[in-house]
Design an enzyme around this catalytic site. Structure first.
Site, PDB file in Angstrom:
ATOM      1  N   LYS A  17       0.829  -1.219   0.000  1.00  0.00           N
ATOM      2  CA  LYS A  17       0.000   0.000   0.000  1.00  0.00           C
ATOM      3  C   LYS A  17       0.852   1.253   0.000  1.00  0.00           C
ATOM      4  O   LYS A  17       2.045   1.252   0.365  1.00  0.00           O
ATOM      5  CB  LYS A  17      -0.943   0.002   1.199  1.00  0.00           C
ATOM      6  N   PRO A 103       9.039  -4.263  -0.098  1.00  0.00           N
ATOM      7  CA  PRO A 103      10.233  -4.053   0.728  1.00  0.00           C
ATOM      8  C   PRO A 103       9.960  -4.258   2.213  1.00  0.00           C
ATOM      9  O   PRO A 103       8.921  -3.828   2.732  1.00  0.00           O
ATOM     10  CB  PRO A 103      10.621  -2.599   0.428  1.00  0.00           C
ATOM     11  N   GLY A 107       7.747   0.832   4.707  1.00  0.00           N
ATOM     12  CA  GLY A 107       6.633   1.768   4.741  1.00  0.00           C
ATOM     13  C   GLY A 107       5.514   1.441   3.782  1.00  0.00           C
ATOM     14  O   GLY A 107       4.643   2.283   3.526  1.00  0.00           O
ATOM     15  N   SER A 112       1.944  -6.508   6.966  1.00  0.00           N
ATOM     16  CA  SER A 112       0.490  -6.489   7.104  1.00  0.00           C
ATOM     17  C   SER A 112      -0.180  -7.245   5.966  1.00  0.00           C
ATOM     18  O   SER A 112      -1.187  -7.933   6.173  1.00  0.00           O
ATOM     19  CB  SER A 112      -0.010  -5.042   7.147  1.00  0.00           C
ATOM     20  N   ASP A 145      -2.611  -1.626   9.569  1.00  0.00           N
ATOM     21  CA  ASP A 145      -2.611  -1.751   8.116  1.00  0.00           C
ATOM     22  C   ASP A 145      -3.196  -3.067   7.613  1.00  0.00           C
ATOM     23  O   ASP A 145      -3.436  -3.225   6.421  1.00  0.00           O
ATOM     24  CB  ASP A 145      -1.183  -1.615   7.567  1.00  0.00           C
TER      25      ASP A 145
END
Length: 309
Positions: A17, A103, A107, A112, A145
């Site tokens: 995301k 990755p 971030g 999640s 998340d």
């Protein structure tokens, strides 16, 4: 009890995301923050295969460095599997084979996405038939998340980011992601933001975070230029303070034609928005030639889902 197994092996794919808008409120006594986020799921995926086992185990591989990914109950995916088993009363185990492309500590919510995929995979493998509402409830217990990785698409997240409302997004947005070999700790970035905000020259956050209505209008219209004008990430100053080299990447991308660049979530991955697929390809080539790992992805895409065998 032992439930009938629906399949010998279930394959689920879940997306990473972006937070195209991320406002962070004041820190609470428990150390958490209220946030307001506009999430978009993008075409960089985590793949999870679930198969019957006597115990709860996992293996991890992928196109990114997975050396820091835990293979025990610190792993959100394994915790998700145990949660489903407990919820449906299943007394067997599962082996999860995770292939990562998002990755690690970048971030983009890779861990999640693994957890969301594990929830869906185990429910399908064991024939739990929990339904989307119950899976969302379990997801919220795993992290802010995880519910969005289940939902996918574009959504507004409030509270701690897990109170989701779907948002309409027309068309397709083109992104170029620049990854980093070294991750950033999300708690460390939040802690650094709090420390920076304690300085007198940093404006205090609003008491109740909210998403800029013009961000919603740009998403609804499928207008990349309008979205670029309103992107924001309150964690970016803290991430750049901890990793000043990321500022050079942002400047390079914007010089190369990106509509806007910003730190993705807590970083260190950088997201660049391009005007169209051709512009995104040009940007990817330019950044790759400069020695960066640059990936062309698009959004919005679907959330965690079972793939056909």
């Amino acid at each position: 009890m032992t439930l009938p197994v629906a399949s010998e092996r279930v394959h689920v794919r879940a997306p990473g995301k972006l937070n195209v808008f991320f406002e962070v409120g004041d820190v609470h006594e428990d150390g958490y923050h209220d946030v307001a986020s506009a999430y978009q799921a993008v075409s960089l995926y985590e793949d999870v295969w679930a198969e019957p086992s006597d115990d709860f185990t996992l293996s991890v591989s992928g196109s990114v460095d997975v050396s820091g990914v835990p293979a025990d109950d610190r792993n959100l995916a394994l915790r998700a599997a145990r949660m489903v088993a407990q919820r449906i009363g299943y007394d067997g185990g599962v082996h999860l084979d995770i292939v990562k492309n998002v990755p690690v500590a970048g971030g983009m919510g890779g861990g999640s996405a693994d957890a969301a995929a594990a929830l869906v995979a185990c429910d399908a493998l064991w024939g739990g038939q929990l339904g989307s509402a119950e899976l969302q409830r379990l997801a919220a217990r795993l992290g802010a998340d995880v519910p969005f990785a289940l939902m996918g698409g574009t959504a507004i997240g409030t509270g701690r980011g897990d109170q989701l409302s779907p948002a309409l997004a027309q068309g397709r947005f083109e992104w170029v992601m620049v990854t980093s070999d070294t991750g950033l700790s999300t708690p460390e970035v939040y802690g650094h933001l709090d420390a920076m905000r304690a300085q007198p020259d940093i404006a205090p956050p609003r008491a109740v975070p909210g998403v800029d209505p013009e961000v919603l209008q740009a998403l609804r219209a499928g207008n990349a230029a309008a979205l670029a004008a309103r992107t924001r990430n309150d964690l970016q100053p803290a991430a750049l303070s901890l990793r000043p080299d990321l500022g050079d990447v942002l400047e390079a991308g914007e010089r190369a034609g990106a509509l806007v660049g910003f730190v993705s979530g807590s970083g260190p991955t950088i997201a660049f928005l391009a005007s169209d697929p051709a512009a995104a390809l040009d940007l990817q080539v330019t950044l790759s030639a400069a020695g960066h790992v640059a990936l062309h992805v698009h959004g919005p895409v679907a959330g965690a889902r079972v793939l056909a065998r």
